[in-house]
Write a protein that holds these residues in place. Structure first.
Motif, short mmCIF file in Angstrom:
data_model
loop_
_atom_site.label_atom_id
_atom_site.label_comp_id
_atom_site.label_asym_id
_atom_site.label_seq_id
_atom_site.Cartn_x
_atom_site.Cartn_y
_atom_site.Cartn_z
N GLY A 18 0.79 -1.23 0.00
CA GLY A 18 0.00 0.00 0.00
C GLY A 18 0.81 1.27 0.00
O GLY A 18 0.25 2.37 -0.05
N LEU A 19 2.14 1.16 0.05
CA LEU A 19 2.97 2.36 0.06
C LEU A 19 2.96 3.03 -1.31
O LEU A 19 3.03 2.36 -2.34
CB LEU A 19 4.42 1.99 0.41
N PRO A 20 2.89 4.34 -1.35
CA PRO A 20 2.97 5.03 -2.64
C PRO A 20 4.39 4.97 -3.20
O PRO A 20 5.36 4.86 -2.45
CB PRO A 20 2.58 6.47 -2.29
N VAL A 21 4.50 5.02 -4.51
CA VAL A 21 5.81 5.04 -5.16
C VAL A 21 6.25 6.50 -5.26
O VAL A 21 5.55 7.32 -5.89
CB VAL A 21 5.74 4.41 -6.56
N SER A 23 7.88 10.05 -6.29
CA SER A 23 8.18 10.68 -7.57
C SER A 23 8.57 12.12 -7.30
O SER A 23 8.34 12.66 -6.22
CB SER A 23 6.96 10.62 -8.51
N GLY A 24 9.17 12.73 -8.30
CA GLY A 24 9.54 14.13 -8.17
C GLY A 24 10.93 14.32 -7.60
O GLY A 24 11.76 13.41 -7.56
N LEU A 25 11.20 15.52 -7.09
CA LEU A 25 12.50 15.90 -6.60
C LEU A 25 12.93 15.00 -5.43
O LEU A 25 12.19 14.83 -4.46
CB LEU A 25 12.48 17.37 -6.15
N GLY A 26 14.12 14.44 -5.54
CA GLY A 26 14.65 13.59 -4.48
C GLY A 26 14.12 12.18 -4.47
O GLY A 26 14.52 11.36 -3.63
N ALA A 27 13.23 11.85 -5.40
CA ALA A 27 12.63 10.51 -5.40
C ALA A 27 13.64 9.42 -5.72
O ALA A 27 13.53 8.30 -5.21
CB ALA A 27 11.47 10.46 -6.40
N ALA A 28 14.62 9.72 -6.55
CA ALA A 28 15.57 8.69 -6.98
C ALA A 28 16.32 8.09 -5.79
O ALA A 28 16.51 6.87 -5.72
CB ALA A 28 16.56 9.27 -7.99
N VAL A 29 16.73 8.94 -4.86
CA VAL A 29 17.46 8.45 -3.68
C VAL A 29 16.57 7.57 -2.83
O VAL A 29 16.98 6.50 -2.37
CB VAL A 29 18.00 9.64 -2.86
N VAL A 30 15.34 8.01 -2.62
CA VAL A 30 14.40 7.22 -1.83
C VAL A 30 14.09 5.89 -2.50
O VAL A 30 14.07 4.83 -1.86
CB VAL A 30 13.09 8.02 -1.60
#
Length: 213
Positions: A18-21, A23-30
């Protein structure tokens, strides 16, 4: 029979689903961190599934179709079959199975040893193979592990043409890199027939370039 640990695991998996994927700024690291954690979890769960599939086959009365059970639960058909075979092999080689269970080696390492063992003539040789390669496997990737196993098979069962052919195939590799002056440097290994074809093609190309000036 319900198991509290597995019940908790099931709830945790539901929560992860159920966790959202991001996106956007800083998403790549997460996303990189999330993917790493999930990959580690999948590898651990697959190890445990393989061990339990093998144990289920030993303990349950026939007919028991553990691969079909895993497929019906959502595991891919090929992966379920692979895990079943690797679980059985690990159960027959406890030291290898223990190293896999604690994450010291991977599914690919176990598969390499299993495939190499299939080429040996006796159970004693198969035991010797597992004992010989196990200390070195944690430091090797899948490709180098297969090369090590192929070499060990040749040492344990020398003079077998089929074994030597398979070892040559497992060891084949070819890499190239640019030199500072713009040239190309090759490095690797090819079996005799492929080496002859490769060198013949290179020599023909060089001769053609020379004739063109």
């Amino acid at each position: 029979m319900s198991c509290p640990v597995l019940d908790s695991l099931s709830r945790a998996v539901d929560a992860v689903s159920g966790l959202p994927v991001p996106s956007g700024l800083g998403a790549a690291v997460v996303l990189e961190e999330q993917a790493r954690v999930l990959a580690e979890a999948v590898a651990r769960m697959q190890r445990q599934l393989a061990v339990r599939m093998a144990a289920q086959e030993r303990e349950a009365p026939p007919p028991t179709e553990v691969r079909g059970d895993a497929v019906r639960a959502g595991v891919g058909t090929a992966q379920a079959g692979r895990l079943r075979l690797l679980g059985r092999f690990a159960a027959d080689h406890p030291d290898l199975g223990t190293a896999w269970a604690r994450g010291a080696i991977t599914e690919d390492h176990v598969a390499a040893v299993r495939d190499g063992s299939a080429r040996l003539a006796t159970p004693q040789l198969r035991e010797e193979l597992a004992a010989a390669v196990l200390p070195h496997l944690p430091a090797l990737d899948a490709k180098r592990a297969r090369r090590l196993v192929a070499h060990a098979v040749d040492q344990l069962q020398p003079g077998d043409p089929d074994s030597e052919e398979l070892s040559d195939h497992a060891a084949r590799c070819l890499a190239w890199s640019r030199t500072p002056r713009g040239g190309i440097a090759f490095q690797g290994y090819l079996p005799a027939a492929e080496a002859a074809a490769f060198t013949g093609a290179v020599e023909a190309l060089v001769a053609s370039l020379r004739s063109e000036g």
